[in-house]
Design an enzyme around this catalytic site. Structure first.
Site, mmCIF file in Angstrom:
data_model
loop_
_atom_site.group_PDB
_atom_site.id
_atom_site.type_symbol
_atom_site.label_atom_id
_atom_site.label_comp_id
_atom_site.label_asym_id
_atom_site.label_seq_id
_atom_site.Cartn_x
_atom_site.Cartn_y
_atom_site.Cartn_z
ATOM 1 N N ASP A 16 0.865 -1.174 0.000
ATOM 2 C CA ASP A 16 0.000 0.000 0.000
ATOM 3 C C ASP A 16 0.905 1.229 0.000
ATOM 4 O O ASP A 16 2.079 1.144 0.387
ATOM 5 C CB ASP A 16 -0.882 -0.042 1.244
ATOM 6 C CG ASP A 16 -1.694 1.216 1.440
ATOM 7 O OD1 ASP A 16 -2.411 1.618 0.508
ATOM 8 O OD2 ASP A 16 -1.590 1.813 2.533
ATOM 9 N N LEU A 17 0.380 2.378 -0.409
ATOM 10 C CA LEU A 17 1.172 3.606 -0.405
ATOM 11 C C LEU A 17 0.827 4.505 0.780
ATOM 12 O O LEU A 17 1.616 4.691 1.694
ATOM 13 C CB LEU A 17 0.965 4.376 -1.719
ATOM 14 C CG LEU A 17 1.491 3.737 -3.000
ATOM 15 C CD1 LEU A 17 1.157 4.628 -4.202
ATOM 16 C CD2 LEU A 17 2.987 3.503 -2.917
ATOM 17 N N ASP A 18 -0.384 5.073 0.766
ATOM 18 C CA ASP A 18 -0.769 6.089 1.754
ATOM 19 C C ASP A 18 -0.795 5.527 3.169
ATOM 20 O O ASP A 18 -1.447 4.508 3.437
ATOM 21 C CB ASP A 18 -2.143 6.661 1.413
ATOM 22 C CG ASP A 18 -2.163 7.394 0.085
ATOM 23 O OD1 ASP A 18 -1.092 7.801 -0.379
ATOM 24 O OD2 ASP A 18 -3.268 7.556 -0.477
ATOM 25 N N ASP A 188 -1.294 -0.617 6.038
ATOM 26 C CA ASP A 188 -1.737 -0.136 7.353
ATOM 27 C C ASP A 188 -3.209 -0.352 7.611
ATOM 28 O O ASP A 188 -3.656 -0.261 8.758
ATOM 29 C CB ASP A 188 -1.443 1.368 7.472
ATOM 30 C CG ASP A 188 -2.383 2.190 6.604
ATOM 31 O OD1 ASP A 188 -3.185 2.962 7.168
ATOM 32 O OD2 ASP A 188 -2.335 2.059 5.374
#
Length: 238
Positions: A16-18, A188
């Site tokens: 995931d990025l954000d 997250d």
């Protein structure tokens, strides 16, 4: 590093990025402010436009088209275009204004301060395994200096429905030519990243950098294989 399930050998990692590779909250807050300011200055009719108006338009579009949320960039473009038309601009002017607003949005959306630890960790992992970014958002890894670590990037909308739907997870496995259970997904979000990855057959690592308790979390459904408190902990797997 806390293990909830036995970790099987894996041949690739997806990320995931954000809020996994950087803190996305200040990025979004600043981007929203800059986006509203841009629209207010774009045309005299928009001087009174505020974030509440824009939020209401997005909600209305979601009610009319429930699946629009899978592509957040298209959803935002449509909301801007609708705002411009509602304020008296022609269809052509509204389309041009939406294009300009999205170009401004993209600039701020990817103006991200990535921690040195993220660069160091991704660099070390990429030297051993192929890495892939899987995001529901619209930040650009290339624009914020993360692009070189990833073999490719998958985005909700162009590449399938948003996580936790399995579309992008399956697409990653196919493009990597690796079985789903041979991929470790890192993120997250307990619903989108952990539950989504495990339901489709991947292994999952939960980054719990806010200090919460998995067993008290309202969105906890399926146990991750690993829980870590910081990205750098992944280097222990090397």
């Amino acid at each position: 590093m806390h293990f909830y399930r036995p970790l099987r050998p894996f041949s690739a990692l997806t990320f995931d990025l954000d809020d996994t590779l950087y803190d996305n909250r200040p990025v979004i807050a600043r981007t929203e402010l800059e986006s509203v300011a841009f629209l207010q200055g774009y045309h005299p009719a928009l001087k009174t436009l505020d974030a509440g108006h824009f939020k209401a338009l997005r909600a209305e579009l979601r009610r009319q088209e429930p699946e629009i949320y899978h592509d957040v960039t298209r959803w935002r473009w449509r909301a801007v275009e609708l705002a411009l038309r509602n304020h008296g601009l022609s269809a052509q002017e509204a389309r041009a204004g939406a294009d300009a607003a999205m170009a401004n949005f993209a600039r701020w959306r990817s103006d991200i301060s990535v921690p040195d630890a993220t660069h160091q960790t991704l660099g070390a992992l990429a030297a051993r395994w192929p890495l892939v970014a899987i995001t529901n958002g619209n930040a650009s890894p290339e624009a914020c200096g993360l692009g070189d670590y990833f073999a490719f990037v998958l985005r909700a909308g162009p590449d399938g429905r948003a996580k936790p739907y399995r579309d992008m997870y399956h697409r990653a496995a196919i493009k990597l030519d690796v079985p789903l259970n041979g991929i470790l997904h890192v993120g997250d979000d307990l619903a989108a990243d952990v539950t989504g990855a495990i339901r489709c057959g991947m292994q999952a690592c939960w980054i719990n950098d806010r200090g919460g308790d998995f067993f008290q979390a309202p969105d906890a459904r399926l146990l991750p294989h690993i829980e870590i408190s910081q990205l750098a902990s992944l280097t222990a797997l090397l």
